[in-house]
Motif scaffolding. Structure first.
Motif, short mmCIF file in Angstrom:
data_model
loop_
_atom_site.label_atom_id
_atom_site.label_comp_id
_atom_site.label_asym_id
_atom_site.label_seq_id
_atom_site.Cartn_x
_atom_site.Cartn_y
_atom_site.Cartn_z
N ALA A 157 8.70 -107.95 17.84
CA ALA A 157 10.00 -107.27 18.16
C ALA A 157 10.56 -106.63 16.94
CB ALA A 157 10.77 -107.51 19.20
N TRP A 158 10.81 -107.47 16.01
CA TRP A 158 11.28 -106.97 14.61
C TRP A 158 10.32 -107.16 13.54
CZ3 TRP A 158 16.95 -108.49 13.68
CH2 TRP A 158 17.62 -108.08 12.31
N ARG A 159 10.27 -105.74 13.07
CA ARG A 159 9.36 -105.48 12.13
C ARG A 159 10.02 -104.91 10.77
NH1 ARG A 159 7.65 -103.70 16.69
NH2 ARG A 159 7.78 -101.47 16.08
N GLY A 160 10.56 -105.63 10.20
CA GLY A 160 11.80 -105.22 9.02
C GLY A 160 11.39 -104.80 7.63
N LEU A 161 12.26 -104.14 6.94
CA LEU A 161 12.21 -104.05 5.71
C LEU A 161 13.54 -104.04 5.19
CD1 LEU A 161 10.85 -103.10 2.88
CD2 LEU A 161 11.34 -100.71 3.61
N MET A 162 13.86 -104.98 4.17
CA MET A 162 15.09 -104.88 3.71
C MET A 162 15.38 -103.99 2.22
SD MET A 162 17.48 -106.27 1.24
CE MET A 162 16.55 -107.40 0.28
N LEU A 163 16.09 -103.19 2.18
CA LEU A 163 16.27 -102.48 0.99
C LEU A 163 17.50 -102.67 0.24
CD1 LEU A 163 14.99 -98.72 1.76
CD2 LEU A 163 14.06 -100.54 0.29
N ASP A 164 17.68 -103.35 -0.86
CA ASP A 164 18.73 -103.67 -1.72
C ASP A 164 19.48 -102.35 -2.42
OD1 ASP A 164 20.63 -104.85 -3.36
OD2 ASP A 164 19.24 -105.63 -4.49
N ALA A 183 8.81 -95.51 9.45
CA ALA A 183 8.02 -94.97 10.64
C ALA A 183 6.36 -94.79 10.62
CB ALA A 183 8.69 -93.88 11.22
N ALA A 184 6.03 -94.25 9.30
CA ALA A 184 4.46 -94.13 9.41
C ALA A 184 3.72 -95.47 9.46
CB ALA A 184 4.17 -93.53 7.97
N HIS A 185 4.42 -96.51 9.12
CA HIS A 185 3.67 -97.82 9.07
C HIS A 185 4.34 -98.77 10.53
CE1 HIS A 185 3.28 -96.75 5.04
NE2 HIS A 185 2.34 -97.53 4.92
N LYS A 186 4.78 -98.05 11.26
CA LYS A 186 5.49 -98.72 12.70
C LYS A 186 6.16 -99.81 12.50
CE LYS A 186 1.42 -97.42 15.50
NZ LYS A 186 0.37 -96.64 14.34
N LEU A 187 7.12 -99.82 11.30
CA LEU A 187 8.36 -100.75 11.38
C LEU A 187 9.38 -99.94 11.71
CD1 LEU A 187 7.67 -101.52 7.39
CD2 LEU A 187 6.86 -102.71 9.44
N ASN A 188 10.35 -101.04 12.30
CA ASN A 188 11.45 -100.60 13.11
C ASN A 188 12.79 -101.30 13.04
OD1 ASN A 188 11.07 -103.43 14.17
ND2 ASN A 188 10.92 -102.83 16.51
N VAL A 189 12.90 -102.06 11.84
CA VAL A 189 14.36 -102.34 11.63
C VAL A 189 14.59 -102.09 9.93
CG1 VAL A 189 15.55 -104.26 11.13
CG2 VAL A 189 14.23 -104.04 13.19
N LEU A 190 15.46 -101.51 9.61
CA LEU A 190 15.86 -101.21 8.31
C LEU A 190 16.99 -102.26 8.01
CD1 LEU A 190 15.85 -99.92 5.50
CD2 LEU A 190 17.20 -97.84 6.42
N HIS A 191 17.09 -103.14 7.27
CA HIS A 191 18.29 -103.90 6.79
C HIS A 191 18.61 -103.45 5.48
CE1 HIS A 191 19.22 -108.28 5.15
NE2 HIS A 191 20.08 -107.49 5.01
N ASN A 478 11.34 -107.90 1.94
CA ASN A 478 12.62 -107.86 1.12
C ASN A 478 12.40 -107.10 -0.31
OD1 ASN A 478 13.82 -109.02 3.56
ND2 ASN A 478 13.94 -110.88 2.37
N VAL A 479 13.16 -106.09 -0.50
CA VAL A 479 12.93 -105.32 -1.72
C VAL A 479 14.29 -105.52 -2.37
CG1 VAL A 479 12.41 -103.18 -2.92
CG2 VAL A 479 11.20 -103.93 -0.76
N TRP A 480 14.37 -106.41 -3.29
CA TRP A 480 15.57 -106.64 -4.31
C TRP A 480 15.49 -105.69 -5.55
CZ3 TRP A 480 19.34 -108.96 -1.69
CH2 TRP A 480 18.82 -109.87 -0.77
#
Length: 565
Positions: A157-164, A183-191, A478-480
């Protein structure tokens, strides 16, 4: 239907008419059932713009019986048909979908509105890479979709990408572009990592100095903190509250939830620079602090006073107005205790609270805000250090969740203690880490984590079984951005590895030893063409392009220091 070009890999495919194609042209209608109108708008705005097809609204979109496998009542005329289906929801869940293309219709049935949207993302891939452009590239009257059927649903349910966006600010336009890439990769949480020592990126109207002062630093360390080099230009930026409303709405229209991170009690020098009373004023001259210009773990942390509590309660009041999602991330990582040990105020607070040492102040503070959020119907999530320093004993709410970044151990402990977990171990899914051991990788920090390494990431460790394993909500990359000064560098570090991560978070894959990386590589051949159409400056399979390489001589960093390992 040929699944070899789809990323993430779907759960099941079936070729109804092998080799047959379903045509879409200027006369093809798009009919949207109740609840699917946002996806219809997205299809017209995105696929319509790329193909030049009007996808005009169709009449009588759904006269078939709900919850059956029967055709839509108006399908005989051809077209693209969207609807939600109780039957699909029972079988595949609210984010699942069934896509069927026969000789004249494309039908997308979703378990819920989000499922319909993910099915539309698959339709876009089936149309070919030119469907990822922003305008048609030439006359083309007919587009085709391979005939067949797909049933698909996410594993997590949580398919996330963290952008610093705190270390290097990402302008709003670039951030919106990343929402589209998610969205193009079916990710659904932007941290969104909005605050840190090096910058405060969110307008708080009650405290204007957070952005007047805290959003700007005088200069920036170039490369790793050991580098002697500096970019002497000021750096900064922030999102107004209206910017955030736009970002949240844009994400919501793509079924992406935005989770804000307001870091505390460490990583807070930008806030202290703006409001010195937040710091340990009996230990250091906080009035002389500026926004931090280098990287690493900063010794300047929040003072454990009522002033700090009230300040951040007021901040969070505005945060909750802007971000309607359940979770609020409060950081809680890398908090040095030296200033608290030296502070008479902090030691007095320890005695007042009946704690055993200043080490428990972090747990007390996070417990306070965890309960504060719970009283307002929200949930605290924080890095795995939130379980330390007496946090459980201080009453960290059971509803609190943990982002497990220091490997799997924190997540395992959290799940066994009854907390939900998002797995994001730095050894596997920190995308700021270098992608290859070669000398030409730009600012080669961290572990070497190749595309294959990320593809073999398994969010649920074998130590967790049964109910404990079910507490893994999902995973996050996670993308620092300490060494990512602009969108081009973020693209390079993030792609293509984010595609591999997306498949591990969405698809039901075998355990890593049996995971078919060769199949994924073959599908990536088509996916690179999609990324090219989207304008993503990814790292090519053969290594960085000349302008992506690290400056320097004979494989040495420009500052003469060795790579960080």
């Amino acid at each position: 239907m040929d699944p070899t070009h789809l990323i993430p890999a779907p759960r099941s495919t079936h070729q109804v008419l092998p080799g047959a194609l379903c045509p879409l042209d200027a006369t093809t209608p798009l009919a949207a059932g109740p609840g699917t109108e946002p996806t219809a708008r997205w299809l017209r705005a995105t696929i319509g713009a790329a193909t030049g097809l009007p996808l005009a609204p169709g009449a009588g979109h759904d006269t078939g019986a709900p919850g059956t496998d029967g055709a839509h009542g108006a399908d005989s005329a051809g077209g693209v048909f969207l609807r939600t289906s109780p039957e699909v929801e029972r079988k595949l869940g609210p984010e699942g979908y069934r896509l069927v293309a026969d000789g004249h219709t494309v039908r997308i049935d979703g378990g819920g509105p989000a499922g319909v949207f993910w099915g539309a993302q698959t339709l876009r891939q089936l149309l070919g890479p030119d469907a990822f452009r922003r305008a048609p590239i030439g006359p083309r009257e007919t587009w085709t979709v391979p005939c067949g059927a797909i049933e698909d649903a996410p594993r997590f349910a949580w398919r996330g990408l963290m952008l610093d966006v705190a270390r290097h600010f990402m302008p709003k336009g670039d951030l919106l572009a990343y929402i589209d890439l998610m969205a193009a990769h079916k990710l659904n949480v932007l941290h969104l990592h909005l605050t840190d020592d090096q910058g405060w990126r969110l307008e708080i109207r009650r405290y204007p100095r957070l952005t007047e002062v805290g959003a700007w630093r005088e200069r920036t360390k170039l490369g790793h903190r050991a580098s002697p080099l500096w970019d002497e230009r000021p750096h900064g930026g922030y999102y107004t509250q209206d910017d955030i409303r736009e970002i949240v709405a844009y994400a919501a229209a793509r079924y992406i939830t935005v989770v804000p991170e307001i870091d505390m009690p460490g990583h807070s020098q930008a806030a202290i620079a703006a409001y010195p009373e937040l710091g340990n004023t009996d230990v250091i001259d906080t009035a002389s602090l500026g926004v931090w210009t280098t990287w690493g773990i900063n010794p300047n942390v929040l003072s454990p006073t009522d002033t700090t509590l009230r300040f951040y309660e007021n901040v969070l009041d505005e945060v909750l107005e802007l971000f309607p999602g359940t979770f609020v991330h409060l950081g809680g990582d890398e908090c040095p205790r030296e200033q608290w040990r030296a502070s008479a105020t902090a030691r007095a607070r320890v005695r007042e609270l009946g704690l055993t040492s200043v080490d428990e102040l972090q747990g007390w503070l996070l417990g306070h805000f965890g309960r504060w959020l719970a009283e307002r119907g929200r949930r605290l999530i924080g890095w795995d250090e939130i379980l330390e320093g007496g946090a459980l004993e201080a009453g960290l709410p059971q509803g609190a969740a943990v982002s497990s970044w220091r490997g799997y151990a924190g997540g395992i402990a959290a799940a066994r203690a009854g907390h939900d977990v998002v797995m994001c171990p730095e050894q596997q899914v920190y995308l700021d880490h270098r992608q290859a051991p070669g000398d030409d990788e730009p600012v080669p920090i961290g572990y070497v984590r190749t595309l294959e390494d990320v593809y073999r990431f398994e969010p649920v460790p074998p130590q967790l079984t049964g109910a404990d394993a079910e507490r893994v909500l999902g995973a996050q990359a996670n993308v620092w951005t300490e060494v990512m000064e602009d969108r081009r560098r973020v693209d390079y570090q993030t792609f293509p590895r984010l595609a591999a991560f997306a498949e591990t978070a969405w698809s039901s894959l075998p355990p890593p030893p049996e995971r078919d990386f060769e199949s994924f590589q073959e599908r990536m051949t088509a996916h690179y063409a999609r990324l090219d159409a989207l304008g993503v400056e990814y790292r090519p399979p053969g290594g960085p392009r000349p302008w992506q390489r690290r400056p320097g001589v004979s494989g040495r960093p420009i500052d003469g220091s060795p790579p960080i390992v």
